[in-house]
Design an enzyme around this catalytic site. Structure first.
Site, PDB file in Angstrom:
ATOM      1  N   LYS A  51       0.813  -1.312   0.031  1.00  0.00           N
ATOM      2  CA  LYS A  51       0.036   0.128  -0.016  1.00  0.00           C
ATOM      3  C   LYS A  51       0.971   1.400  -0.144  1.00  0.00           C
ATOM      4  O   LYS A  51       0.592   2.119  -0.766  1.00  0.00           O
ATOM      5  CB  LYS A  51      -0.904  -0.047   1.000  1.00  0.00           C
ATOM      6  CG  LYS A  51      -1.841  -1.026   1.225  1.00  0.00           C
ATOM      7  CD  LYS A  51      -2.701  -0.786   2.442  1.00  0.00           C
ATOM      8  CE  LYS A  51      -1.980  -1.290   3.674  1.00  0.00           C
ATOM      9  NZ  LYS A  51      -1.739  -2.338   4.191  1.00  0.00           N
ATOM     10  N   ARG A 100      -9.964   0.259   8.640  1.00  0.00           N
ATOM     11  CA  ARG A 100      -9.520  -1.098   8.954  1.00  0.00           C
ATOM     12  C   ARG A 100     -10.498  -1.964   9.624  1.00  0.00           C
ATOM     13  O   ARG A 100     -10.202  -3.220   9.999  1.00  0.00           O
ATOM     14  CB  ARG A 100      -8.292  -1.122   9.870  1.00  0.00           C
ATOM     15  CG  ARG A 100      -6.945  -1.417   9.321  1.00  0.00           C
ATOM     16  CD  ARG A 100      -5.889  -1.223  10.181  1.00  0.00           C
ATOM     17  NE  ARG A 100      -4.678  -1.826   9.924  1.00  0.00           N
ATOM     18  CZ  ARG A 100      -3.598  -1.326   9.293  1.00  0.00           C
ATOM     19  NH1 ARG A 100      -3.854  -0.086   8.852  1.00  0.00           N
ATOM     20  NH2 ARG A 100      -2.698  -1.941   9.307  1.00  0.00           N
ATOM     21  N   ARG A 160      11.603  -6.205   5.447  1.00  0.00           N
ATOM     22  CA  ARG A 160      11.313  -4.846   5.672  1.00  0.00           C
ATOM     23  C   ARG A 160      11.964  -4.805   7.362  1.00  0.00           C
ATOM     24  O   ARG A 160      12.352  -3.569   7.502  1.00  0.00           O
ATOM     25  CB  ARG A 160       9.959  -4.202   5.770  1.00  0.00           C
ATOM     26  CG  ARG A 160       9.830  -2.865   5.945  1.00  0.00           C
ATOM     27  CD  ARG A 160       8.323  -2.432   5.660  1.00  0.00           C
ATOM     28  NE  ARG A 160       7.460  -2.992   6.805  1.00  0.00           N
ATOM     29  CZ  ARG A 160       5.968  -2.599   6.504  1.00  0.00           C
ATOM     30  NH1 ARG A 160       5.369  -2.013   5.406  1.00  0.00           N
ATOM     31  NH2 ARG A 160       5.301  -3.106   7.542  1.00  0.00           N
ATOM     32  N   ARG A 182      11.598  -1.721  11.759  1.00  0.00           N
ATOM     33  CA  ARG A 182      10.234  -1.498  12.169  1.00  0.00           C
ATOM     34  C   ARG A 182      10.092  -2.610  13.415  1.00  0.00           C
ATOM     35  O   ARG A 182      10.055  -3.692  13.256  1.00  0.00           O
ATOM     36  CB  ARG A 182       9.305  -1.278  11.281  1.00  0.00           C
ATOM     37  CG  ARG A 182       8.391  -0.243  11.172  1.00  0.00           C
ATOM     38  CD  ARG A 182       7.545  -0.216  10.005  1.00  0.00           C
ATOM     39  NE  ARG A 182       6.002  -0.805  10.238  1.00  0.00           N
ATOM     40  CZ  ARG A 182       5.124  -0.811   9.636  1.00  0.00           C
ATOM     41  NH1 ARG A 182       5.226   0.034   8.743  1.00  0.00           N
ATOM     42  NH2 ARG A 182       4.107  -1.166  10.125  1.00  0.00           N
ATOM     43  N   ARG A 239      -0.741  -9.627  12.964  1.00  0.00           N
ATOM     44  CA  ARG A 239      -1.265  -8.643  12.337  1.00  0.00           C
ATOM     45  C   ARG A 239      -2.214  -9.104  11.067  1.00  0.00           C
ATOM     46  O   ARG A 239      -3.197  -8.501  10.489  1.00  0.00           O
ATOM     47  CB  ARG A 239      -0.028  -7.783  11.889  1.00  0.00           C
ATOM     48  CG  ARG A 239       0.196  -6.631  12.689  1.00  0.00           C
ATOM     49  CD  ARG A 239       1.629  -6.253  12.421  1.00  0.00           C
ATOM     50  NE  ARG A 239       2.039  -5.434  11.409  1.00  0.00           N
ATOM     51  CZ  ARG A 239       3.144  -5.126  10.527  1.00  0.00           C
ATOM     52  NH1 ARG A 239       4.076  -5.954  11.408  1.00  0.00           N
ATOM     53  NH2 ARG A 239       3.293  -4.636   9.537  1.00  0.00           N
TER      54      ARG A 239
HETATM   55  P1  ADP Z   1       0.686  -2.642   8.287  1.00  0.00           P
HETATM   56  O1  ADP Z   1      -0.433  -2.128   6.893  1.00  0.00           O
HETATM   57  O2  ADP Z   1       2.024  -2.854   7.344  1.00  0.00           O
HETATM   58  O3  ADP Z   1       0.363  -3.292   9.332  1.00  0.00           O
HETATM   59  P2  ADP Z   1       0.493   0.266   8.963  1.00  0.00           P
HETATM   60  O4  ADP Z   1       1.690   1.055   9.046  1.00  0.00           O
HETATM   61  O5  ADP Z   1      -0.913   0.536   8.473  1.00  0.00           O
HETATM   62  O6  ADP Z   1       1.280  -0.948   8.591  1.00  0.00           O
HETATM   63  O7  ADP Z   1       0.011  -0.070  10.501  1.00  0.00           O
HETATM   64  C1  ADP Z   1       0.728  -0.213  11.697  1.00  0.00           C
HETATM   65  C2  ADP Z   1      -0.140  -0.499  12.990  1.00  0.00           C
HETATM   66  O8  ADP Z   1      -0.653   0.711  13.096  1.00  0.00           O
HETATM   67  C3  ADP Z   1      -1.085  -1.352  12.861  1.00  0.00           C
HETATM   68  O9  ADP Z   1      -0.549  -2.921  13.164  1.00  0.00           O
HETATM   69  C4  ADP Z   1      -2.036  -1.059  13.975  1.00  0.00           C
HETATM   70  O10 ADP Z   1      -1.653  -1.169  15.148  1.00  0.00           O
HETATM   71  C5  ADP Z   1      -2.142   0.445  13.821  1.00  0.00           C
HETATM   72  N1  ADP Z   1      -2.869   1.168  12.707  1.00  0.00           N
HETATM   73  C6  ADP Z   1      -2.842   1.567  11.641  1.00  0.00           C
HETATM   74  N2  ADP Z   1      -3.908   1.970  10.922  1.00  0.00           N
HETATM   75  C7  ADP Z   1      -4.805   1.868  11.984  1.00  0.00           C
HETATM   76  C8  ADP Z   1      -6.229   1.721  11.680  1.00  0.00           C
HETATM   77  N3  ADP Z   1      -6.804   2.481  10.702  1.00  0.00           N
HETATM   78  N4  ADP Z   1      -7.068   1.514  12.892  1.00  0.00           N
HETATM   79  C9  ADP Z   1      -6.465   0.785  13.785  1.00  0.00           C
HETATM   80  N5  ADP Z   1      -4.971   0.729  14.128  1.00  0.00           N
HETATM   81  C10 ADP Z   1      -4.369   1.154  13.183  1.00  0.00           C
END
Ligand code: ADP
Length: 191
Positions: free
Chosen positions: A14, A89, A128, A134, A145
């Site tokens: 993404k 999400r 990554r 990270r 996740r």
């Molecule tokens: P990835 O898609 O690789 O998991 P993100 O950077 O989108 O990485 O998200 C990292 C973390 O941030 C998620 O595992 C969650 O804990 C939190 N997070 C991100 N976006 C949301 C969201 N829309 N709602 C709830 N938690 C979120």
């Protein structure tokens, strides 16, 4: 305005594809993951709370995330539109996004979901983790996740299906090839 939701499991690309979409269409990028990581880095109260949740691979509360989104929407009114990355999400977040956009007489044009196998996701995220450090890119958190995605986030695809706004795109192959598929979908969005 052109508003796009770029959707998909962790590691589906993404972030990479968002950059290319922004370059071509000049949209404002809203990544809830990046916004949360900014809070963590700045060691705000919200950041301290969020870090613990993120390191477990769970979702931060809808209330916090929606608050961040509303603030961004407010800051960038009158622009070319938004690309939402990593949001919504949960189905509740999708409903709240709809409400927030409606307040500005706006709507989501299309929700594009990147499809990638679990095996490939784990491979990409471990790589990554090694490259960027990270803290949520370790095997245990990665697996959680993806499980959280399957349980809580997949239902968001049905929400957009019902509105005939969901387009699935194969998320494997070269970055440019995947981008071509995305551009094809965007070209069909009705203004
Ligand atoms: P990835 O898609 O690789 O998991 P993100 O950077 O989108 O990485 O998200 C990292 C973390 O941030 C998620 O595992 C969650 O804990 C939190 N997070 C991100 N976006 C949301 C969201 N829309 N709602 C709830 N938690 C979120």
């Amino acid at each position: 305005m052109l508003n796009i939701v770029l959707f998909g499991p962790p590691g589906s690309g993404k972030g990479t594809q968002s950059e290319k979409v922004i370059e071509k269409y000049g949209l404002v990028h809203i990544s809830t993951g990046d916004l949360l990581r900014d809070e963590v880095a700045a060691q705000t109260d919200l950041g301290l709370q969020a870090k613990e949740i993120m390191d477990k691979g769970e979702l931060v509360s809808d209330k916090i995330v929606i608050g961040m989104i509303r603030k961004k929407l407010d800051e960038h009114q009158g622009g070319p539109g938004f690309i939402f990355d990593g949001f919504p999400r949960t189905v509740n977040q999708a409903r709240e996004l709809r409400k927030a956009l409606t307040d500005y007489d706006e709507r989501v044009g299309v929700m594009i979901s990147l499809e990638v196998s679990r095996e490939e996701l784990v491979k990409r995220l471990l790589k990554r983790g090694k490259e960027t450090g990270r803290t949520d890119d370790n095997l245990e958190t990665i697996n959680n996740r993806i499980d959280v995605y399957d349980r809580q986030t997949i239902p968001v695809t049905y929400y957009y299906d019902k509105m005939h706004k969901h387009a699935a795109v194969e998320g494997t192959g070269s970055v440019d090839k995947i981008f071509e598929r995305i551009v094809e979908v965007i070209s069909k969005v009705k203004p």
